[in-house]
Design an enzyme around this catalytic site. Structure first.
Site, PDB file in Angstrom:
ATOM      1  N   HIS A 131       0.836  -1.215   0.000  1.00 53.26           N
ATOM      2  CA  HIS A 131       0.000   0.000   0.000  1.00 53.26           C
ATOM      3  C   HIS A 131       0.866   1.259   0.000  1.00 53.26           C
ATOM      4  O   HIS A 131       2.048   1.224   0.354  1.00 53.26           O
ATOM      5  CB  HIS A 131      -0.978   0.029   1.181  1.00 53.26           C
ATOM      6  CG  HIS A 131      -0.374   0.010   2.543  1.00 53.26           C
ATOM      7  ND1 HIS A 131      -0.112  -1.154   3.237  1.00 53.26           N
ATOM      8  CD2 HIS A 131       0.051   1.028   3.354  1.00 53.26           C
ATOM      9  CE1 HIS A 131       0.411  -0.850   4.411  1.00 53.26           C
ATOM     10  NE2 HIS A 131       0.508   0.451   4.512  1.00 53.26           N
ATOM     11  N   GLU A 143       7.629   1.100   5.048  1.00 48.69           N
ATOM     12  CA  GLU A 143       7.041   0.060   5.894  1.00 48.69           C
ATOM     13  C   GLU A 143       7.234  -1.281   5.207  1.00 48.69           C
ATOM     14  O   GLU A 143       7.139  -1.365   3.969  1.00 48.69           O
ATOM     15  CB  GLU A 143       5.539   0.329   6.090  1.00 48.69           C
ATOM     16  CG  GLU A 143       4.820  -0.712   6.934  1.00 48.69           C
ATOM     17  CD  GLU A 143       3.339  -0.448   7.101  1.00 48.69           C
ATOM     18  OE1 GLU A 143       2.793   0.456   6.459  1.00 48.69           O
ATOM     19  OE2 GLU A 143       2.691  -1.165   7.884  1.00 48.69           O
ATOM     20  N   HIS A 151       3.801   7.131   3.722  1.00 51.37           N
ATOM     21  CA  HIS A 151       4.768   6.034   3.604  1.00 51.37           C
ATOM     22  C   HIS A 151       4.379   5.093   2.469  1.00 51.37           C
ATOM     23  O   HIS A 151       3.266   5.149   1.960  1.00 51.37           O
ATOM     24  CB  HIS A 151       4.914   5.254   4.922  1.00 51.37           C
ATOM     25  CG  HIS A 151       3.699   4.543   5.413  1.00 51.37           C
ATOM     26  ND1 HIS A 151       2.787   5.109   6.280  1.00 51.37           N
ATOM     27  CD2 HIS A 151       3.233   3.297   5.152  1.00 51.37           C
ATOM     28  CE1 HIS A 151       1.821   4.237   6.538  1.00 51.37           C
ATOM     29  NE2 HIS A 151       2.049   3.142   5.873  1.00 51.37           N
TER      30      HIS A 151
HETATM   31  C1  LIG Z   1      -2.184   1.139  10.171  1.00 50.35           C
HETATM   32  C2  LIG Z   1      -1.074   0.343  10.788  1.00 50.35           C
HETATM   33  C3  LIG Z   1       0.185   0.310   9.905  1.00 50.35           C
HETATM   34  C4  LIG Z   1      -0.132  -0.532   8.673  1.00 50.35           C
HETATM   35  O1  LIG Z   1      -0.456  -1.717   8.951  1.00 50.35           O
HETATM   36  O2  LIG Z   1      -0.084  -0.065   7.535  1.00 50.35           O
HETATM   37  C5  LIG Z   1       0.638   1.710   9.583  1.00 50.35           C
HETATM   38  O3  LIG Z   1       0.871   2.130   8.474  1.00 50.35           O
HETATM   39  S1  LIG Z   1       0.835   2.689  11.003  1.00 50.35           S
HETATM   40  C6  LIG Z   1       1.436   4.285  10.326  1.00 50.35           C
HETATM   41  C7  LIG Z   1       1.840   5.205  11.445  1.00 50.35           C
HETATM   42  N1  LIG Z   1       3.020   4.713  12.137  1.00 50.35           N
HETATM   43  C8  LIG Z   1       4.258   5.159  11.824  1.00 50.35           C
HETATM   44  O4  LIG Z   1       4.456   6.045  11.009  1.00 50.35           O
HETATM   45  C9  LIG Z   1       5.398   4.510  12.595  1.00 50.35           C
HETATM   46  C10 LIG Z   1       6.756   4.919  12.052  1.00 50.35           C
HETATM   47  N2  LIG Z   1       6.942   6.359  12.155  1.00 50.35           N
HETATM   48  C11 LIG Z   1       7.806   6.892  13.090  1.00 50.35           C
HETATM   49  O5  LIG Z   1       8.447   6.199  13.856  1.00 50.35           O
HETATM   50  C12 LIG Z   1       7.920   8.400  13.099  1.00 50.35           C
HETATM   51  O6  LIG Z   1       6.787   8.971  12.478  1.00 50.35           O
HETATM   52  C13 LIG Z   1       9.205   8.927  12.371  1.00 50.35           C
HETATM   53  C14 LIG Z   1       9.218   8.494  10.921  1.00 50.35           C
HETATM   54  C15 LIG Z   1      10.442   8.427  13.104  1.00 50.35           C
HETATM   55  C16 LIG Z   1       9.181  10.443  12.406  1.00 50.35           C
HETATM   56  O7  LIG Z   1       9.004  10.803  13.738  1.00 50.35           O
HETATM   57  P1  LIG Z   1       8.762  12.332  14.111  1.00 50.35           P
HETATM   58  O8  LIG Z   1       8.433  12.452  15.549  1.00 50.35           O
HETATM   59  O9  LIG Z   1       7.810  12.950  13.146  1.00 50.35           O
HETATM   60  O10 LIG Z   1      10.203  12.868  13.967  1.00 50.35           O
HETATM   61  P2  LIG Z   1      10.693  14.129  13.228  1.00 50.35           P
HETATM   62  O11 LIG Z   1       9.592  15.099  13.002  1.00 50.35           O
HETATM   63  O12 LIG Z   1      11.885  14.568  13.970  1.00 50.35           O
HETATM   64  O13 LIG Z   1      11.135  13.533  11.814  1.00 50.35           O
HETATM   65  C17 LIG Z   1      12.484  13.205  11.615  1.00 50.35           C
HETATM   66  C18 LIG Z   1      12.767  13.590  10.168  1.00 50.35           C
HETATM   67  O14 LIG Z   1      12.018  12.683   9.351  1.00 50.35           O
HETATM   68  C19 LIG Z   1      11.109  13.422   8.541  1.00 50.35           C
HETATM   69  N3  LIG Z   1       9.883  12.653   8.442  1.00 50.35           N
HETATM   70  C20 LIG Z   1       9.007  12.382   9.427  1.00 50.35           C
HETATM   71  N4  LIG Z   1       7.994  11.624   8.958  1.00 50.35           N
HETATM   72  C21 LIG Z   1       8.231  11.447   7.635  1.00 50.35           C
HETATM   73  C22 LIG Z   1       7.555  10.774   6.576  1.00 50.35           C
HETATM   74  N5  LIG Z   1       6.393  10.145   6.809  1.00 50.35           N
HETATM   75  N6  LIG Z   1       8.097  10.779   5.344  1.00 50.35           N
HETATM   76  C23 LIG Z   1       9.271  11.425   5.102  1.00 50.35           C
HETATM   77  N7  LIG Z   1       9.994  12.105   6.065  1.00 50.35           N
HETATM   78  C24 LIG Z   1       9.449  12.095   7.305  1.00 50.35           C
HETATM   79  C25 LIG Z   1      10.888  14.741   9.246  1.00 50.35           C
HETATM   80  O15 LIG Z   1      10.499  15.726   8.305  1.00 50.35           O
HETATM   81  C26 LIG Z   1      12.264  14.992   9.820  1.00 50.35           C
HETATM   82  O16 LIG Z   1      13.087  15.464   8.784  1.00 50.35           O
HETATM   83  P3  LIG Z   1      14.019  16.745   9.047  1.00 50.35           P
HETATM   84  O17 LIG Z   1      13.071  17.830   9.527  1.00 50.35           O
HETATM   85  O18 LIG Z   1      14.658  17.023   7.720  1.00 50.35           O
HETATM   86  O19 LIG Z   1      14.984  16.303  10.141  1.00 50.35           O
HETATM   87 CO   LIG Z   2       0.912   1.385   6.464  1.00 50.76          CO
END
Ligand SMILES: CC[C@@H](C(=O)O)C(=O)SCCNC(=O)CCNC(=O)[C@H](O)C(C)(C)COP(=O)(O)OP(=O)(O)OC[C@H]1O[C@@H](n2cnc3c(N)ncnc32)[C@H](O)[C@@H]1OP(=O)(O)O
Ligand SMILES: [Co+2]
Length: 134
Positions: A7, A130, A79
């Site tokens: 997905h 993912e 994602h």
């Molecule tokens: C429905 C269940 C399951 C399924 O079965 O399909 C799912 O899909 S659950 C979906 C939701 N769960 C998750 O997303 C879990 C994994 N995500 C995480 O652990 C965090 O979201 C993260 C990715 C570590 C980010 O955490 P966050 O607190 O937002 O940290 P930052 O804001 O500091 O982000 C760090 C850095 O990464 C960039 N970022 C954040 N999210 C994304 C993204 N989705 N795509 C691309 N980039 C992302 C963020 O902009 C920061 O970048 P910089 O600002 O340049 O440092």
């Molecule tokens: Co998902």
């Protein structure tokens, strides 16, 4: 290691509005909402011929997509989920290559009742990846 795209996920501020957009404006088939507190989201799946679109709304105070939506209030691509046949072998291979496996490194059960893991976006071309074992 990677099999099909399971997905592509879009984070949205208003799941009901997003459902209406896909169901009514785009004429797509949309599943019923699933609340997944262990993931901090409520999701629906848009069923397509060759893959699915996952629409995600934050659920609870600690939703992992809240920070994403602060930066993108209208929503956005969140994602991409690839299918793997052995998620632990994939995890170990990726960790050995230096990739960051998010959370405690152990798979959680995802929306399809299958084990899922996430890989840090900074290690994969700015894209949150993912993995889902099928
Ligand atoms: C429905 C269940 C399951 C399924 O079965 O399909 C799912 O899909 S659950 C979906 C939701 N769960 C998750 O997303 C879990 C994994 N995500 C995480 O652990 C965090 O979201 C993260 C990715 C570590 C980010 O955490 P966050 O607190 O937002 O940290 P930052 O804001 O500091 O982000 C760090 C850095 O990464 C960039 N970022 C954040 N999210 C994304 C993204 N989705 N795509 C691309 N980039 C992302 C963020 O902009 C920061 O970048 P910089 O600002 O340049 O440092
Ligand atoms: Co998902």
């Amino acid at each position: 290691m990677l099999e099909k795209v399971n997905h592509i996920a879009i984070a949205v501020p208003d799941l009901a509005a997003a459902i209406a957009t896909y169901r009514d404006t785009l004429g797509a088939r949309v599943s019923a909402p699933q609340a997944l507190p262990e993931h901090g989201v409520t999701v629906v799946f848009v069923e397509l011929a060759n893959t699915k679109v996952e629409l995600l709304e934050p659920l609870g105070e600690a939703s992992p997509i809240a920070a994403f939506l602060e930066k993108a209030p209208a929503g956005g691509m969140h994602h991409i989920c690839y299918e793997v046949d052995d998620i632990l072998a994939a995890r170990d291979r990726l960790a050995a290559s230096g990739a960051r496996v998010l959370g405690d490194g152990n798979p959680k059960i995802g929306a399809h009742g299958k084990p899922v893991l996430f890989l840090h976006p900074k290690d994969f071309l700015g894209t949150l990846v993912e993995l889902e074992q099928v």
